[in-house]
Design an enzyme around this catalytic site. Sequence first.
Site, PDB file in Angstrom:
ATOM      1  N   ASP A  40      -6.099 -15.608  -4.301  1.00  0.00           N
ATOM      2  CA  ASP A  40      -4.726 -15.198  -4.917  1.00  0.00           C
ATOM      3  C   ASP A  40      -4.282 -16.438  -5.739  1.00  0.00           C
ATOM      4  OD1 ASP A  40      -2.392 -13.953  -5.231  1.00  0.00           O
ATOM      5  OD2 ASP A  40      -1.993 -13.827  -2.963  1.00  0.00           O
ATOM      6  N   ASP A  41      -4.109 -16.032  -7.292  1.00  0.00           N
ATOM      7  CA  ASP A  41      -3.650 -16.794  -8.368  1.00  0.00           C
ATOM      8  C   ASP A  41      -4.565 -17.989  -8.436  1.00  0.00           C
ATOM      9  OD1 ASP A  41      -1.442 -15.060  -8.133  1.00  0.00           O
ATOM     10  OD2 ASP A  41      -0.068 -16.429  -7.497  1.00  0.00           O
ATOM     11  N   CYS A  78      -1.249  -9.214  -8.819  1.00  0.00           N
ATOM     12  CA  CYS A  78      -1.964  -9.035  -7.776  1.00  0.00           C
ATOM     13  C   CYS A  78      -2.249  -7.537  -7.201  1.00  0.00           C
ATOM     14  CB  CYS A  78      -1.626 -10.037  -6.716  1.00  0.00           C
ATOM     15  SG  CYS A  78       0.104  -9.992  -6.415  1.00  0.00           S
ATOM     16  N   ARG A  82      -5.365  -5.276  -7.092  1.00  0.00           N
ATOM     17  CA  ARG A  82      -6.073  -4.884  -5.807  1.00  0.00           C
ATOM     18  C   ARG A  82      -6.206  -3.393  -5.812  1.00  0.00           C
ATOM     19  NH1 ARG A  82      -5.453  -9.497  -2.455  1.00  0.00           N
ATOM     20  NH2 ARG A  82      -4.577 -11.180  -3.855  1.00  0.00           N
ATOM     21  N   LYS A 140      -4.577 -10.357   2.804  1.00  0.00           N
ATOM     22  CA  LYS A 140      -3.485  -9.872   2.100  1.00  0.00           C
ATOM     23  C   LYS A 140      -3.800  -8.508   1.515  1.00  0.00           C
ATOM     24  CE  LYS A 140      -0.948 -10.396  -2.453  1.00  0.00           C
ATOM     25  NZ  LYS A 140      -0.610 -11.438  -3.448  1.00  0.00           N
ATOM     26  N   HIS A 142      -0.893  -5.883   0.443  1.00  0.00           N
ATOM     27  CA  HIS A 142      -0.278  -5.687  -0.722  1.00  0.00           C
ATOM     28  C   HIS A 142      -0.097  -4.260  -1.462  1.00  0.00           C
ATOM     29  CE1 HIS A 142       2.180  -7.997  -4.387  1.00  0.00           C
ATOM     30  NE2 HIS A 142       2.814  -7.317  -3.375  1.00  0.00           N
ATOM     31  N   HIS A 235      -1.659 -19.054  -3.777  1.00  0.00           N
ATOM     32  CA  HIS A 235      -0.497 -18.577  -3.959  1.00  0.00           C
ATOM     33  C   HIS A 235       0.843 -19.108  -3.369  1.00  0.00           C
ATOM     34  CE1 HIS A 235       2.945 -15.348  -4.092  1.00  0.00           C
ATOM     35  NE2 HIS A 235       2.193 -14.395  -5.025  1.00  0.00           N
ATOM     36  N   ASP A 341      -7.639 -12.592  -8.431  1.00  0.00           N
ATOM     37  CA  ASP A 341      -6.876 -11.484  -8.834  1.00  0.00           C
ATOM     38  C   ASP A 341      -6.197 -11.546  -9.999  1.00  0.00           C
ATOM     39  OD1 ASP A 341      -4.796 -13.008  -7.885  1.00  0.00           O
ATOM     40  OD2 ASP A 341      -4.028 -11.772  -6.286  1.00  0.00           O
ATOM     41  N   ASN A 342      -5.967 -12.567 -10.767  1.00  0.00           N
ATOM     42  CA  ASN A 342      -5.135 -12.676 -11.804  1.00  0.00           C
ATOM     43  C   ASN A 342      -5.156 -14.073 -12.332  1.00  0.00           C
ATOM     44  OD1 ASN A 342      -2.878 -11.840  -9.776  1.00  0.00           O
ATOM     45  ND2 ASN A 342      -2.859 -14.070 -10.490  1.00  0.00           N
ATOM     46  N   LYS A 396      -0.537 -15.832 -15.352  1.00  0.00           N
ATOM     47  CA  LYS A 396      -0.363 -14.655 -14.767  1.00  0.00           C
ATOM     48  C   LYS A 396       0.803 -13.989 -15.181  1.00  0.00           C
ATOM     49  CE  LYS A 396       1.034 -13.330  -9.948  1.00  0.00           C
ATOM     50  NZ  LYS A 396       1.431 -13.874  -8.522  1.00  0.00           N
TER      51      LYS A 396
END
Length: 552
Positions: A40-41, A78, A82, A140, A142, A235, A341-342, A396
């Site tokens: 994540d990130d 994110c 996803r 996660k 989301h 994150h 994810d990004n 991001k």
Amino acid sequence: MRHRLRPVLSLAAALLGAASPGAVAAAGQERPNFLVIVADDLGYSDIGAFGGEIATPNLDAIANGGTKLTGFHTAPTCSPTRSMLLSGTDNHKAGLGSMAELIAPNQKGKPGYEGYLRDDVASLAELLGAGGYRTLFSGKWHLGLAPSQDPHARGFQHSFALLQGGHNHFGKNLSPDPTKGFTYTRDRKVLGSLPANFYSSDYFATQLIDQLKDGAQGGRRKKPFFAYLAFTAPHWPLQAPREDIARYKGRYDAGFDVLRAQRLKRQAQLGLIDPAAAAHVPVLKKGSWDSLTAQEKRTAARDMEVYAAMVDRMDQNVGRVIDALKRSGDYDNTVILFLADNGAEGMDVEESALPQIRQALQKADNSLDNRGNASSYVGIGPAWAQAATAPSWLYKAYATEGGTHTVAFTGYKGFTRKGIAPAFTHVTDIVPTLLDLAQVPQPGTTFRGRAVTPIRGKSWVPYLRQGASLVHAADEPVGTELFGSRSLRQGDWKITDLGDGAWRLFDVARDPGETQDLSLVETDRKAKLLAAWEAYASEVGVVLPDTQLYRP
């Protein structure tokens, strides 16, 4: 244990429709397991195999022994990513045209802006489950807060889920009401408590390992598995065990300018970038490292120490999952796919105007010695983020390369293409690739009696195993939009709009840093790409926001 092709595939074919052209169904052929891991990130060069200095031996081993997908792209944030990972279609078609928390007034109620994974999407878990796979999820989610939007309701037979997009990594502020705190479910049941020693990366990995163990009966696994492990590291808020933070004490005292130069040099040595290609000049709102005060330097260095500790701890837990697969005998027949994810998070958390962050900051203790603890609330900010996304532009939330060109690699004995694989690939490709490998046909426009959105992505199997030179044809347009920042890629060319309405044109094959706008030179090409953008936006239902809710 080997998973033989059984009559279940004929049932799956009847349920799902005609097989995709690239399907490799052969009688008696072994079907692989799948482990998809999402960070994540995470910045492009944060792990060692992609140029970083953080200790990531487990991820490095997979990447260095497998295939580095150096042309991989995602959405700028994110949940849109996803949604595409699980649907194989554009985020605007999947229900995440914007993040649920940041839907603009003029987007509310519009198709594609539901803020959750739409019902007319057949998720990867549903498709593989119908094809005879066990489907497992931990981490996660989301993609929706309601019980009907829980991973257990979207095809995962076993799940442990954080419903929101972020949380306290030590499990604080738990609440069964998603509007009042962080909500976790296990197989759809809302949890009332977490263990006292909860730490996100540790617990997510443990839950997945337990799910894998639960699938073993009498020492035999009757079905192959699809396991999706979605970490929330690194994150914000940056939080990590003290022993992990201590290992990085002093490591970043030289600052973000030095780190960026070190990362670029290492990427060139690894063959990941062309050292002759220009890197985009960072946008430093507070100036270079040398312009900071001594206190600002101490604080910034500490934040990066915590961030590195989070990445390190995530890698440790990847190692635990890999060890579990090796102990069970499943490792050699498991396709492992790792991605971020990004791009790296460039928001200055302590200066953010987002209401939920302002509320958290009011309760936080961000003193130097407390940064990284459960009661702190900080991020790395734009300068460190651009050290991690270099040579790309920004980070991001932007449709630039810095926001969408992310680290990704795969490890599997069945792939003949090893090392660096530079072809343009996209997160929507994951669904058709895994279906292809699983010998499960794509659903077309219907799945189990309901209409579904067709898959847009392309299978990587011809590229990774059959010698194809490209995944997406040179004339195929691939669009991106989020928060009004947009882009369209067609072959080696790309148009980019930061969200200010000004389109720039780049030859990203020669200029991956998006440093030279060729709009005035290649006017015809720009016009063609703009027309392709309009067609894409109309097809997927882009509604440009009338309010700027988030632009770090």
